[in-house]
Design a protein around this motif. Structure first.
Motif, PDB file in Angstrom:
ATOM      1  N   LEU A 130       0.953  -1.140   0.095  1.00 48.81           N
ATOM      2  CA  LEU A 130      -0.223  -0.196  -0.006  1.00 48.81           C
ATOM      3  C   LEU A 130       0.758   1.147   0.008  1.00 48.81           C
ATOM      4  O   LEU A 130       0.617   2.163  -0.660  1.00 48.81           O
ATOM      5  CB  LEU A 130      -0.968  -0.025   1.121  1.00 48.81           C
ATOM      6  CG  LEU A 130      -2.103  -1.152   1.292  1.00 48.81           C
ATOM      7  CD1 LEU A 130      -2.473  -1.176   2.664  1.00 48.81           C
ATOM      8  CD2 LEU A 130      -3.221  -0.747   0.297  1.00 48.81           C
ATOM      9  N   THR A 131       2.118   1.193   0.805  1.00 51.11           N
ATOM     10  CA  THR A 131       2.597   2.363   0.877  1.00 51.11           C
ATOM     11  C   THR A 131       3.342   2.717  -0.311  1.00 51.11           C
ATOM     12  O   THR A 131       3.623   3.729  -0.762  1.00 51.11           O
ATOM     13  CB  THR A 131       3.940   2.185   1.962  1.00 51.11           C
ATOM     14  OG1 THR A 131       3.406   2.401   3.399  1.00 51.11           O
ATOM     15  CG2 THR A 131       4.893   3.430   2.018  1.00 51.11           C
ATOM     16  N   ALA A 132       3.893   1.755  -1.235  1.00 54.84           N
ATOM     17  CA  ALA A 132       4.503   1.893  -2.566  1.00 54.84           C
ATOM     18  C   ALA A 132       3.456   2.213  -3.528  1.00 54.84           C
ATOM     19  O   ALA A 132       3.972   3.036  -4.469  1.00 54.84           O
ATOM     20  CB  ALA A 132       5.265   0.613  -2.854  1.00 54.84           C
ATOM     21  N   ALA A 133       2.286   1.476  -3.470  1.00 51.84           N
ATOM     22  CA  ALA A 133       1.367   1.603  -4.451  1.00 51.84           C
ATOM     23  C   ALA A 133       0.668   3.290  -4.455  1.00 51.84           C
ATOM     24  O   ALA A 133       0.584   3.738  -5.416  1.00 51.84           O
ATOM     25  CB  ALA A 133       0.140   0.660  -4.647  1.00 51.84           C
ATOM     26  N   LEU A 134       0.443   3.741  -3.136  1.00 50.75           N
ATOM     27  CA  LEU A 134      -0.123   4.836  -2.765  1.00 50.75           C
ATOM     28  C   LEU A 134       0.682   6.228  -2.677  1.00 50.75           C
ATOM     29  O   LEU A 134       0.428   7.139  -2.620  1.00 50.75           O
ATOM     30  CB  LEU A 134      -1.142   4.908  -1.747  1.00 50.75           C
ATOM     31  CG  LEU A 134      -2.353   3.829  -1.794  1.00 50.75           C
ATOM     32  CD1 LEU A 134      -2.979   3.845  -0.590  1.00 50.75           C
ATOM     33  CD2 LEU A 134      -3.270   4.334  -2.934  1.00 50.75           C
ATOM     34  N   ARG A 135       2.176   5.583  -2.590  1.00 54.40           N
ATOM     35  CA  ARG A 135       3.344   6.851  -2.439  1.00 54.40           C
ATOM     36  C   ARG A 135       3.021   7.590  -1.406  1.00 54.40           C
ATOM     37  O   ARG A 135       3.553   8.666  -1.348  1.00 54.40           O
ATOM     38  CB  ARG A 135       3.323   7.490  -3.917  1.00 54.40           C
ATOM     39  CG  ARG A 135       3.848   6.628  -4.943  1.00 54.40           C
ATOM     40  CD  ARG A 135       3.732   7.584  -6.145  1.00 54.40           C
ATOM     41  NE  ARG A 135       4.288   6.678  -7.459  1.00 54.40           N
ATOM     42  CZ  ARG A 135       3.565   6.952  -8.629  1.00 54.40           C
ATOM     43  NH1 ARG A 135       3.235   7.986  -8.811  1.00 54.40           N
ATOM     44  NH2 ARG A 135       3.989   6.041  -9.367  1.00 54.40           N
ATOM     45  N   GLN A 136       2.671   6.948  -0.093  1.00 56.67           N
ATOM     46  CA  GLN A 136       2.489   7.633   0.980  1.00 56.67           C
ATOM     47  C   GLN A 136       2.591   6.619   1.909  1.00 56.67           C
ATOM     48  O   GLN A 136       2.111   5.412   2.006  1.00 56.67           O
ATOM     49  CB  GLN A 136       1.107   8.074   1.161  1.00 56.67           C
ATOM     50  CG  GLN A 136       0.920   8.991   2.549  1.00 56.67           C
ATOM     51  CD  GLN A 136      -0.346  10.087   2.396  1.00 56.67           C
ATOM     52  OE1 GLN A 136      -0.646  10.604   1.031  1.00 56.67           O
ATOM     53  NE2 GLN A 136      -0.985  10.287   3.393  1.00 56.67           N
ATOM     54  N   GLY A 137       3.053   6.826   3.212  1.00 61.30           N
ATOM     55  CA  GLY A 137       3.067   5.681   4.475  1.00 61.30           C
ATOM     56  C   GLY A 137       1.822   5.456   4.926  1.00 61.30           C
ATOM     57  O   GLY A 137       0.915   6.363   4.944  1.00 61.30           O
TER      58      GLY A 137
END
Length: 107
Positions: free
Chosen positions: A12-19
């Motif tokens: 999720l962090t990688a895909a959404l580009r947010q922690g």
């Protein structure tokens, strides 16, 4: 299940580009939309080698990383979910109208 939550949170962090934390509702935060939901379902199916059925498509199960991890645990019914390398090429799925709705609108 902690490793499952970790893998999902990492995706999720990688895909959404947010922690993203396990309890973050990325839909309510405006970070995800219906197209991302399809990407998330595909990730879950490939990574944990399970099938998400139409009756499984409840937003509550996919709203948070913790919810997705609970879903994976329920689907695997206590059996160890065997992670796979998501970078391996998956079998090609035909892009057909019935994929999304379960029926062919041209018939």
């Amino acid at each position: 299940m902690n490793s499952t939550i970790g893998e999902i949170t990492e995706f999720l962090t990688a895909a959404l580009r947010q922690g993203i934390r396990p309890e973050d509702d990325y839909f309510a935060l405006g970070l995800a939309d219906s197209l991302f939901a399809l990407e998330l379902v595909t990730f879950v199916e490939e990574r944990f080698r399970l099938t998400v059925e139409v009756e499984d498509l409840d937003l509550e199960s996919f709203r948070t990383a913790a919810g997705v991890a609970d879903f994976v645990a329920r689907k695997t019914a206590g059996a160890a979910a065997e992670p796979v390398d998501v970078h391996e090429p998956a079998a090609a799925q035909p892009a057909t109208p019935e994929f999304a709705t379960g029926h062919d609108p041209l018939r």
